[in-house]
Design a protein around this motif. Sequence first.
Motif, PDB file in Angstrom:
ATOM      1  N   SER A  99       6.567  -3.744  -8.353  1.00  0.00           N
ATOM      2  CA  SER A  99       5.017  -3.792  -8.117  1.00  0.00           C
ATOM      3  C   SER A  99       4.292  -4.774  -9.013  1.00  0.00           C
ATOM      4  CB  SER A  99       4.247  -2.510  -8.694  1.00  0.00           C
ATOM      5  OG  SER A  99       4.936  -1.519  -7.713  1.00  0.00           O
ATOM      6  N   THR A 119       8.675  -2.982  -1.149  1.00  0.00           N
ATOM      7  CA  THR A 119       7.845  -3.822  -2.314  1.00  0.00           C
ATOM      8  C   THR A 119       6.693  -4.154  -1.655  1.00  0.00           C
ATOM      9  OG1 THR A 119       8.824  -5.775  -1.194  1.00  0.00           O
ATOM     10  CG2 THR A 119      10.106  -5.083  -3.047  1.00  0.00           C
ATOM     11  N   PRO A 120       5.641  -4.674  -2.360  1.00  0.00           N
ATOM     12  CA  PRO A 120       4.396  -4.808  -1.863  1.00  0.00           C
ATOM     13  C   PRO A 120       3.968  -5.699  -1.119  1.00  0.00           C
ATOM     14  CG  PRO A 120       4.302  -4.948  -4.363  1.00  0.00           C
ATOM     15  CD  PRO A 120       5.934  -4.997  -3.825  1.00  0.00           C
ATOM     16  N   GLU A 132       7.270   2.320  -4.664  1.00  0.00           N
ATOM     17  CA  GLU A 132       7.114   0.732  -4.567  1.00  0.00           C
ATOM     18  C   GLU A 132       7.834   0.017  -5.632  1.00  0.00           C
ATOM     19  OE1 GLU A 132       2.959  -1.257  -3.542  1.00  0.00           O
ATOM     20  OE2 GLU A 132       3.180  -1.166  -5.801  1.00  0.00           O
ATOM     21  N   GLN A 174       5.807   3.614  -8.720  1.00  0.00           N
ATOM     22  CA  GLN A 174       5.564   2.309  -8.882  1.00  0.00           C
ATOM     23  C   GLN A 174       6.519   1.670 -10.049  1.00  0.00           C
ATOM     24  OE1 GLN A 174       1.289   2.213  -8.653  1.00  0.00           O
ATOM     25  NE2 GLN A 174       1.572   0.647  -7.138  1.00  0.00           N
ATOM     26  N   ASN A 194      -0.275  -6.939  -4.380  1.00  0.00           N
ATOM     27  CA  ASN A 194      -0.698  -5.553  -4.892  1.00  0.00           C
ATOM     28  C   ASN A 194      -1.267  -4.770  -3.680  1.00  0.00           C
ATOM     29  OD1 ASN A 194      -3.429  -6.143  -4.895  1.00  0.00           O
ATOM     30  ND2 ASN A 194      -3.020  -7.603  -6.640  1.00  0.00           N
TER      31      ASN A 194
END
Length: 270
Positions: A178, A147-148, A175, A211, A194
């Motif tokens: 997002s 994950t970001p 990812e 993403q 992000n």
Amino acid sequence: MQNIKNIVAVASGKGGVGKSTTTVNLALAMAAEGYRVGILDADIYGPSMGTMLGVAQSTRPEPTGENSMKPVIAHGIEVMSIAFLIDDSQPMVWRGPMASGALQQLITQTDWSDLDYLFVDMPPGTGDIQLTISQKVPVSGAVIVTTPQDIALLDARKGIEMFRKVDIPVLGIVENMSVHICSNCGHTEAIFGNGGGEELSRTYEAPLVGQLPLKLAIREAVDSGKPTLVADPQGAESEIYRSIARQLAEGLKARGEQKTAMPNISISTD
């Protein structure tokens, strides 16, 4: 596993980033592209593939011969999990060697068909199970799910470094979460930050292959046993998963669809 062309490990440094959801939807996306696909649930302590694919709790693999068993078929793909061999309420209170031994049985005693792709849903971390897979299975490449947020990225780096140490190429980074998409108004917000996936991709020169949003429908789909590719095959998220599947197929084709030789792992005190 001699009759499996490509074995892809799907891994994350930490839990809760949507690794199993990614695994099941990538497998279904690859099947939708016309390939023969299977999933090996390597998460001995927390198997989830049966639930995500809607396999009935009483389902048991069909035995073949003295020590072999056929994988369960769900939504057109072959699946094997420790969950098919135990009661759902039974916890795996095992030390590492016992869990590794159970995984080796799943690896050596499952009678897979001729498959183009076998996706291995790895448990979080870089421990015994990961070493067992690296040593016992000719893995073609790995997909890293993150994950970001910074904590997830920190652990994802450890996962990438682990695969580098055992000479398994990282085919791509996915990812998850997002952006959050409001189910009422459609407003999007990057609640986990992000740019994390892009940064990881640049640092390790591994492609960011997709993403995915943090969306209620994705969670509801796997909880109901009908993942996104089944519940909404023409939806936007399904197209993202299919795009990732195509990129993985192209990446492996570029490598000649050759299985990576099983590495020799040694432990030193340096």
